[in-house]
Every structure is written in structure tokens, then in C-alpha cells.
Design a protein around this motif. Sequence first.
Motif, PDB file in Angstrom:
ATOM      1  N   SER A   1      68.882 -48.929  70.864  1.00  0.00           N
ATOM      2  CA  SER A   1      67.438 -49.843  69.723  1.00  0.00           C
ATOM      3  C   SER A   1      66.361 -48.692  70.457  1.00  0.00           C
ATOM      4  O   SER A   1      66.109 -48.181  68.579  1.00  0.00           O
ATOM      5  N   THR A   2      66.726 -48.286  71.073  1.00  0.00           N
ATOM      6  CA  THR A   2      65.852 -46.762  71.576  1.00  0.00           C
ATOM      7  C   THR A   2      66.554 -45.106  70.847  1.00  0.00           C
ATOM      8  O   THR A   2      65.383 -44.543  70.836  1.00  0.00           O
ATOM      9  N   LEU A   3      67.620 -45.163  70.564  1.00  0.00           N
ATOM     10  CA  LEU A   3      67.864 -43.547  69.823  1.00  0.00           C
ATOM     11  C   LEU A   3      67.445 -43.595  68.325  1.00  0.00           C
ATOM     12  O   LEU A   3      67.404 -42.962  67.636  1.00  0.00           O
ATOM     13  N   CYS A   4      67.497 -45.119  68.406  1.00  0.00           N
ATOM     14  CA  CYS A   4      66.942 -45.379  66.489  1.00  0.00           C
ATOM     15  C   CYS A   4      65.853 -44.623  66.443  1.00  0.00           C
ATOM     16  O   CYS A   4      65.461 -44.400  65.205  1.00  0.00           O
ATOM     17  N   LEU A   5      64.917 -45.574  67.149  1.00  0.00           N
ATOM     18  CA  LEU A   5      63.391 -44.929  66.708  1.00  0.00           C
ATOM     19  C   LEU A   5      63.097 -43.155  67.534  1.00  0.00           C
ATOM     20  O   LEU A   5      62.333 -42.826  66.341  1.00  0.00           O
ATOM     21  N   ALA A   6      64.017 -42.859  68.324  1.00  0.00           N
ATOM     22  CA  ALA A   6      63.996 -41.363  68.605  1.00  0.00           C
ATOM     23  C   ALA A   6      64.979 -40.473  67.404  1.00  0.00           C
ATOM     24  O   ALA A   6      64.597 -39.111  67.147  1.00  0.00           O
ATOM     25  N   ARG A   7      65.017 -41.379  66.067  1.00  0.00           N
ATOM     26  CA  ARG A   7      66.253 -40.534  65.547  1.00  0.00           C
ATOM     27  C   ARG A   7      65.509 -39.983  64.728  1.00  0.00           C
ATOM     28  O   ARG A   7      64.657 -39.909  64.045  1.00  0.00           O
ATOM     29  N   SER A   8      65.740 -38.529  64.124  1.00  0.00           N
ATOM     30  CA  SER A   8      65.672 -38.262  62.988  1.00  0.00           C
ATOM     31  C   SER A   8      66.086 -37.879  61.295  1.00  0.00           C
ATOM     32  O   SER A   8      65.534 -38.372  60.485  1.00  0.00           O
ATOM     33  N   CYS A   9      66.983 -38.449  61.309  1.00  0.00           N
ATOM     34  CA  CYS A   9      68.659 -38.189  60.387  1.00  0.00           C
ATOM     35  C   CYS A   9      68.606 -40.176  60.351  1.00  0.00           C
ATOM     36  O   CYS A   9      67.821 -40.872  60.609  1.00  0.00           O
ATOM     37  N   PRO A  10      69.162 -39.646  58.540  1.00  0.00           N
ATOM     38  CA  PRO A  10      69.352 -41.439  57.803  1.00  0.00           C
ATOM     39  C   PRO A  10      70.092 -42.518  59.007  1.00  0.00           C
ATOM     40  O   PRO A  10      70.906 -42.190  59.661  1.00  0.00           O
ATOM     41  N   LEU A  11      69.310 -43.750  58.725  1.00  0.00           N
ATOM     42  CA  LEU A  11      69.580 -44.906  59.040  1.00  0.00           C
ATOM     43  C   LEU A  11      70.228 -46.027  58.952  1.00  0.00           C
ATOM     44  O   LEU A  11      69.573 -46.315  57.722  1.00  0.00           O
ATOM     45  N   LEU A  12      71.266 -46.365  58.598  1.00  0.00           N
ATOM     46  CA  LEU A  12      72.620 -47.121  57.712  1.00  0.00           C
ATOM     47  C   LEU A  12      72.649 -48.201  58.781  1.00  0.00           C
ATOM     48  O   LEU A  12      73.137 -48.176  59.573  1.00  0.00           O
ATOM     49  N   VAL A  13      72.468 -49.074  57.737  1.00  0.00           N
ATOM     50  CA  VAL A  13      72.548 -51.174  58.413  1.00  0.00           C
ATOM     51  C   VAL A  13      73.101 -52.094  57.903  1.00  0.00           C
ATOM     52  O   VAL A  13      73.596 -52.133  56.607  1.00  0.00           O
ATOM     53  N   ALA A  14      74.492 -51.929  58.679  1.00  0.00           N
ATOM     54  CA  ALA A  14      75.532 -53.016  58.151  1.00  0.00           C
ATOM     55  C   ALA A  14      75.306 -54.506  59.375  1.00  0.00           C
ATOM     56  O   ALA A  14      76.268 -54.851  59.844  1.00  0.00           O
ATOM     57  N   PRO A  15      74.677 -55.478  57.788  1.00  0.00           N
ATOM     58  CA  PRO A  15      74.475 -56.965  58.520  1.00  0.00           C
ATOM     59  C   PRO A  15      75.525 -58.305  59.104  1.00  0.00           C
ATOM     60  O   PRO A  15      76.193 -57.776  57.998  1.00  0.00           O
ATOM     61  N   ALA A  16      75.213 -58.644  60.058  1.00  0.00           N
ATOM     62  CA  ALA A  16      76.591 -59.293  59.642  1.00  0.00           C
ATOM     63  C   ALA A  16      76.296 -60.368  60.826  1.00  0.00           C
ATOM     64  O   ALA A  16      75.111 -60.800  61.398  1.00  0.00           O
ATOM     65  N   MET A  17      75.933 -61.696  59.997  1.00  0.00           N
ATOM     66  CA  MET A  17      75.821 -63.353  61.009  1.00  0.00           C
ATOM     67  C   MET A  17      75.816 -64.189  60.102  1.00  0.00           C
ATOM     68  O   MET A  17      76.223 -63.661  58.734  1.00  0.00           O
ATOM     69  N   ASN A  18      75.621 -65.341  60.726  1.00  0.00           N
ATOM     70  CA  ASN A  18      75.480 -66.869  59.914  1.00  0.00           C
ATOM     71  C   ASN A  18      74.686 -66.763  58.591  1.00  0.00           C
ATOM     72  O   ASN A  18      73.649 -66.166  59.060  1.00  0.00           O
ATOM     73  N   LEU A  19      74.979 -67.262  57.916  1.00  0.00           N
ATOM     74  CA  LEU A  19      74.694 -67.467  56.369  1.00  0.00           C
ATOM     75  C   LEU A  19      73.022 -67.664  56.254  1.00  0.00           C
ATOM     76  O   LEU A  19      72.431 -67.416  55.976  1.00  0.00           O
ATOM     77  N   GLU A  20      72.400 -68.925  57.334  1.00  0.00           N
ATOM     78  CA  GLU A  20      71.670 -69.559  57.776  1.00  0.00           C
ATOM     79  C   GLU A  20      71.026 -68.651  58.744  1.00  0.00           C
ATOM     80  O   GLU A  20      69.048 -68.378  57.940  1.00  0.00           O
ATOM     81  N   MET A  21      70.803 -68.116  59.224  1.00  0.00           N
ATOM     82  CA  MET A  21      70.092 -66.770  60.218  1.00  0.00           C
ATOM     83  C   MET A  21      70.132 -65.689  58.513  1.00  0.00           C
ATOM     84  O   MET A  21      68.649 -65.232  58.987  1.00  0.00           O
ATOM     85  N   TRP A  22      71.620 -65.200  58.111  1.00  0.00           N
ATOM     86  CA  TRP A  22      70.720 -64.382  56.925  1.00  0.00           C
ATOM     87  C   TRP A  22      69.401 -64.741  55.911  1.00  0.00           C
ATOM     88  O   TRP A  22      68.515 -64.084  55.741  1.00  0.00           O
ATOM     89  N   ASN A  23      69.670 -66.228  55.453  1.00  0.00           N
ATOM     90  CA  ASN A  23      69.242 -66.733  54.445  1.00  0.00           C
ATOM     91  C   ASN A  23      67.297 -66.679  55.349  1.00  0.00           C
ATOM     92  O   ASN A  23      66.193 -67.115  54.500  1.00  0.00           O
ATOM     93  N   ASN A  24      67.204 -66.735  56.322  1.00  0.00           N
ATOM     94  CA  ASN A  24      66.150 -67.008  57.300  1.00  0.00           C
ATOM     95  C   ASN A  24      64.849 -65.989  57.053  1.00  0.00           C
ATOM     96  O   ASN A  24      65.147 -64.536  56.851  1.00  0.00           O
ATOM     97  N   PRO A  25      63.712 -66.587  56.439  1.00  0.00           N
ATOM     98  CA  PRO A  25      62.727 -65.514  55.584  1.00  0.00           C
ATOM     99  C   PRO A  25      62.326 -64.994  56.948  1.00  0.00           C
ATOM    100  O   PRO A  25      61.447 -63.718  56.234  1.00  0.00           O
ATOM    101  N   ALA A  26      62.740 -64.610  58.286  1.00  0.00           N
ATOM    102  CA  ALA A  26      61.671 -63.830  58.914  1.00  0.00           C
ATOM    103  C   ALA A  26      63.167 -62.902  59.195  1.00  0.00           C
ATOM    104  O   ALA A  26      62.269 -61.340  59.188  1.00  0.00           O
ATOM    105  N   THR A  27      64.104 -63.331  58.980  1.00  0.00           N
ATOM    106  CA  THR A  27      65.473 -61.621  58.865  1.00  0.00           C
ATOM    107  C   THR A  27      65.219 -61.986  57.479  1.00  0.00           C
ATOM    108  O   THR A  27      64.978 -60.150  57.426  1.00  0.00           O
ATOM    109  N   GLN A  28      64.724 -61.912  56.629  1.00  0.00           N
ATOM    110  CA  GLN A  28      64.444 -61.744  55.071  1.00  0.00           C
ATOM    111  C   GLN A  28      63.106 -60.704  55.418  1.00  0.00           C
ATOM    112  O   GLN A  28      63.140 -59.553  54.369  1.00  0.00           O
ATOM    113  N   ARG A  29      62.336 -61.059  56.226  1.00  0.00           N
ATOM    114  CA  ARG A  29      61.029 -60.047  56.159  1.00  0.00           C
ATOM    115  C   ARG A  29      61.310 -58.583  57.007  1.00  0.00           C
ATOM    116  O   ARG A  29      60.979 -57.535  56.758  1.00  0.00           O
TER     117      ARG A  29
END
Length: 404
Positions: free
Chosen positions: A111-139
Amino acid sequence: MIDLITEVTTKRLVLGITGGVAAYKAAELTRLLVKSGIEVQVVMTEAARHFVGPATFQALSGKPVLTDLWDSGNGMAHIDVTRNADVVLIAPASADFIAKLAHGAADDLLSTLCLARSCPLLVAPAMNLEMWNNPATQRNILQLKRDGATLLGPASGSQACGETGMGRMVEPQALVEDIDAFWQPKRLQGKRVLITAGPTFEAIDAVRGITNLSSGKMGYAIARAAIEAGAAVTLISGPTCLTPPVAAKTLAVTSAQQMLEAVYKNVADADIFISVAAVADYYVLNPSEQKIKKDAHIFTLELAPNPDIVANVVSLPNPPFCVGFAAESENLYEFAEAKRKRKKLPLLAANLVQDAIGSDASELILFDDGGAHPLQRAPKIELARQLIEHIAKLQHKGKGDNPK
Ligand code: PMT
């Protein structure tokens, strides 16, 4: 003369692995990334190490795996790791880690290197479908996108928890292709590209027809390359077994007449028209609705010529930039250039039927007013990228108009 030079430099990727069962897929992902010539530095969270051990990733990446802030010995790992990186990819990205990213938390190395980076960030989510659909995750996902991160997935399908739905990590091979696409120059940003692909099928009766040989691979590769280059793509496809790119608006047609109608409906919005389809030159007059019974007699078909789709588009009052294709079995240079002139095309790509039809790789020669530009044998996606580069160059030089 080949005037298209692709720069080859080693790309450096930081692969962040977070805690989720999909961490096992990150092993295959690491292998594929390294195989495609990318230098991979793996960084694992503590939770990730509950699923797969660092030794696996060390063996696959050929580099020690970093796991905590003090790994480098100088206390600056969070800065050093991304200093020369071209991209940081988090795969799998758990719901918890996505929340951390969205809020700028920095309580471990990843998490620290993500904050300190200047290059692009790609994110490949992986989680249970309820967690994915949760409004907090979507926010949190929305926040990541606003912050400029690129989301790769998730995919839909069966999950480790036994449920089925959104939340699966995109498969490693598809992720490698997504990363490859991410790095392509955006040469057609804001352009709208209309492409025909595959064969047409002209019915004889309820079960029989005449068609041309074409797998659709070339046309679909061009659709993919145009999307990678930033274009909005409409793909009009004859019958193929291929899965079209998700980002393309795809219209399935069968006959040449249907292909022509679909082209007419979409051409007014197009900046570029690429006619890759192997359109049948003739259709059967009066096809039978029922299956014709076989007997011993000679069977005669009456054929009528199909409309020439690309020629019709070229002759529109305000046509898009038109690119034709030619598949020839002999005299490739002579026949292809004659076809370009006859069809009044600014650019035509020619290939040999015995080399190109159905294959994954082939050779291509581009013909324009500047002469012939042979492209060396390569996978069709590479040829497609070079064709897109050539189109962009012609348009940039103001040579993007159809000959009058
Ligand atoms: O699909 P794959 O297996 O990957 O194979 C790719 C391919 C060999 C089919 C492809 O690269 C290719 O060469 N496509 C053009 C096939 C061809 O020979 O077309 P043609 O010579 O019949 O036509 C010349 C041009 O006019 C083409 O751009 C064609 O799309 C267009 N045309 C032709 C006839 C017609 N009625 N309407 C058209 O628009």
C-alpha cells in the motif's frame, strides 16, 4: 521498404499480490509476464502469503519477493521498488486492499509503494460477488477510477465460495493481453472505426450455402488493435467461431446483403472503414426455404453478383477513410495494386490466401500512393497494430482522403 519500426525495450512491472484465493492464479500470471519479456518484481501482502508462499514467485520471477517495508535494508523499499517501474499491477486485488488504495492508506509495503509511485496503476479485482456488489466496494472502485487507476475486470463466473457472478479475477492470459493493450500508443484516440470481418454465407436452401474461406482472425485482430489505439470500434462480422472484443459494438450478419445494410447503417458515424471481410461475390437467386432433396440429376444454381460493399462506401458523398484487403493466390503485388486502383482505395492490405486464411500469423503488404510496404511475418495482432499505425500516419500526413 519497411518504414514501420517498433521500439523494443524491456518493460518493468511491479506485481502486487493481495490476500485472496485467486493468489494462486498470480503464479501463472507471473510466468506468462516473464515469458513475454517483462521484468517482474513481486510484492506480497501478509494476507497473500497465507494463500501461496513467496518461494513460488521467487522461482517464477527470478527475483526475491518483497514482503515488508524494511526488505531493502535501507528503509526506502517503498520508493525504490517503483522508481524504474513502468506500471504497478495489483492482481488479485482484494476488497480490503481496494479500500486501502481508495483511501490512501499506507500501512504495509504494497500500500505504501502504491501511494509513493508515479507510474500507472492497474487493478485486477478478485472477491466474492456480494463483496463486489457492496456499495462500499463500488464507492471505492469509483474513487480508484477517478484517481486514474485502470480496472482490469473483474470477470463473471463460478467462484471459490460456490456462488456464480461478478468478482472472479480475469484469467492470467487475458490479463497479459490487457497489459499489452494498455501499453499501445493511443494513435486513434477519439476516432470511430467501422470494420467488416469473416466470410459471408449465401443460402442455397435451409441447410446449404456458398461461402468464402475466412476465420475472422484478421478482422477481429484489427478490431482489437483499433480499440487498443483508443478508437470506438463497430465490428460487422459474418459467421465465425471467434469471441469479439468486449469493447467493440459487434453486429452479426450472414449474407453480403445483410453486411451491406449493417455497413450503411453505421458508416455515417465512421472516420475509418476497414473492409477485411471475405464477401461472397455471388448470391443464389431464389434460394429454397426447404431442404432440397438429393437426386441423381445435375443440379444448376443461378447466381447473381453481390454488391461491392467497399466500392459503395468509397463512392458515398462524404466517405470515411477506406482501407481494403486483397487475398490473392498468385501475382500478389500486381493484382493487389490493380485492385486498390480499381476500387479507388487510399490504402489496401494484401496477403496470400495460402498463408493468411485461418492462420494465427502471416505476412501482409500495404499498398498506398507511396508504394508497397511489406510487413514481416508476425502474429495477426502485431500486423493489425502495424496497419493501425500506418493508417494513423497517413491521416496525420493529411493523406487520409480517398482518391477522387
Ligand atoms: O479471416 P482470416 O482467416 O484471418 O483471413 C483473413 C483474410 C485472408 C480473409 C483477409 O486478410 C483478407 O484478405 N480479406 C479480403 C478477402 C478478399 O480477397 O477480398 P476480395 O479480393 O474479394 O475483395 C477486395 C476488397 O473488397 C476487400 O476489402 C473486401 O472486403 C471488399 N469486398 C469484396 C467483395 C464485395 N462484394 N464487397 C466488398 O466490400
